[in-house]
Scaffold this active site. Sequence first.
Site, short mmCIF file in Angstrom:
data_model
loop_
_atom_site.label_atom_id
_atom_site.label_comp_id
_atom_site.label_asym_id
_atom_site.label_seq_id
_atom_site.Cartn_x
_atom_site.Cartn_y
_atom_site.Cartn_z
N SER A 27 -31.75 -42.01 -26.21
CA SER A 27 -31.64 -41.50 -24.85
C SER A 27 -32.03 -40.02 -24.72
O SER A 27 -31.41 -39.27 -23.98
CB SER A 27 -30.22 -41.73 -24.29
OG SER A 27 -29.96 -43.13 -24.20
N GLU A 33 -33.56 -51.74 -33.86
CA GLU A 33 -33.94 -53.01 -33.22
C GLU A 33 -34.57 -53.96 -34.23
O GLU A 33 -34.37 -55.17 -34.14
CB GLU A 33 -34.87 -52.74 -32.02
CG GLU A 33 -34.09 -52.17 -30.84
CD GLU A 33 -34.88 -51.29 -29.91
OE1 GLU A 33 -36.12 -51.32 -29.93
OE2 GLU A 33 -34.24 -50.53 -29.14
N GLU A 74 -30.70 -42.03 -35.37
CA GLU A 74 -30.59 -42.69 -34.08
C GLU A 74 -29.30 -43.51 -34.01
O GLU A 74 -29.28 -44.67 -34.43
CB GLU A 74 -31.76 -43.64 -33.86
CG GLU A 74 -33.11 -42.97 -33.82
CD GLU A 74 -34.10 -43.79 -33.00
OE1 GLU A 74 -34.64 -43.22 -32.06
OE2 GLU A 74 -34.29 -44.97 -33.29
N ASN A 130 -41.91 -43.84 -29.19
CA ASN A 130 -41.83 -45.24 -29.63
C ASN A 130 -41.93 -46.10 -28.37
O ASN A 130 -40.97 -46.20 -27.62
CB ASN A 130 -40.50 -45.45 -30.36
CG ASN A 130 -40.23 -46.92 -30.67
OD1 ASN A 130 -41.11 -47.76 -30.56
ND2 ASN A 130 -38.99 -47.21 -31.05
N HIS A 190 -36.13 -49.18 -37.76
CA HIS A 190 -35.55 -48.98 -36.43
C HIS A 190 -34.40 -49.97 -36.24
O HIS A 190 -34.46 -51.10 -36.70
CB HIS A 190 -36.62 -49.19 -35.35
CG HIS A 190 -36.16 -48.75 -34.00
ND1 HIS A 190 -35.35 -49.54 -33.22
CD2 HIS A 190 -36.36 -47.60 -33.32
CE1 HIS A 190 -35.09 -48.88 -32.10
NE2 HIS A 190 -35.68 -47.70 -32.14
N LYS A 198 -42.18 -49.24 -28.08
CA LYS A 198 -41.54 -50.57 -28.18
C LYS A 198 -42.48 -51.63 -27.59
O LYS A 198 -43.69 -51.50 -27.72
CB LYS A 198 -40.18 -50.54 -27.49
CG LYS A 198 -39.31 -49.39 -28.01
CD LYS A 198 -37.88 -49.47 -27.60
CE LYS A 198 -37.15 -48.27 -28.20
NZ LYS A 198 -35.72 -48.31 -27.94
N GLY A 204 -31.35 -46.36 -25.66
CA GLY A 204 -31.61 -47.08 -24.41
C GLY A 204 -30.40 -47.23 -23.52
O GLY A 204 -30.41 -47.99 -22.56
P1 PGA Z 1 -34.51 -44.43 -26.18
O1 PGA Z 1 -35.03 -45.13 -27.54
O2 PGA Z 1 -35.10 -43.05 -26.15
O3 PGA Z 1 -35.05 -45.31 -25.10
O4 PGA Z 1 -33.02 -44.41 -26.25
C1 PGA Z 1 -35.09 -44.40 -28.73
C2 PGA Z 1 -35.60 -45.28 -29.85
O5 PGA Z 1 -35.23 -46.46 -29.89
O6 PGA Z 1 -36.36 -44.84 -30.74
#
Ligand code: PGA
Length: 256
Positions: A213, A96, A166, A9, A94, A11, A172
Amino acid sequence: MRIPIIAGNWKMYKTVSESEAFARELAPRLAPFTGVERVVCPTFLAIDAVARALRGTDIAVGAQGMHWEDQGAFTSQVSPAMLKELVTYVIIGHSETRQYLGETDETVNKKVKAALAHGLKPIIAVGESLEQNERGETAAFVGGQVRAALEGVSADDMRHVVIAYEPIWAIGTGRSASGQQANEIIGGSIRAVIAELYGDEVAQAVRIQYGGSVKPDNMAEFMSQPNIDGALVGGASLKVDDFVQLVEIAAREKGR
Ligand code: PGA
């Protein structure tokens, strides 16, 4: 046997030319690994260039979101009818988009049904906040998100659904769940809810990823868990070397 799936992903990272160059560099590096499905999800803007760059390879392209309507006066949005010309997968729900873009369980459900109706494969993201986790509400909350997302989805369509667990506090932050914790939620809550809704056979066939992460350093911990069928990866998917290592580890731990 479930085929593991690693999805990057991206982003809001990488320009169109950066995305295309990344795809061209990634494809030959991933070619030696078998038994692991791999997907990259660039920004909407870069999807076309990346899809062209990856044509003829075994890397699939996904979108990071979509609207549920085919078309209409929805400024800034992209529809499933538009996406299906270019992508195989679409990330829906997601954290976010839930946090910043007003995504709710209801819009997630509408989008999941719209994606499936257009032959797109949804990667449905679910996960609890740190507060919910600390209050011991994870299983109930995540189970509820899965139920809501799948309302009205047929058992037959479940073949095309991927779920990503997640935990929000792990995205992140550099702070991932342990493999065992993630395995427990995925098996004991997410797969259990799917079994309740669709029966054991469907539940055993659905692929459920861990995300939050994930890095080359901790990938083996997740991939060695029986209920975890791959990863949804943000940060580490932006570097070719890391992405290659993630697929390599998944192939070693899970591939056939
Ligand atoms: P990350 O993001 O691996 O940077 O923690 C995962 C995601 O948001 O799908």
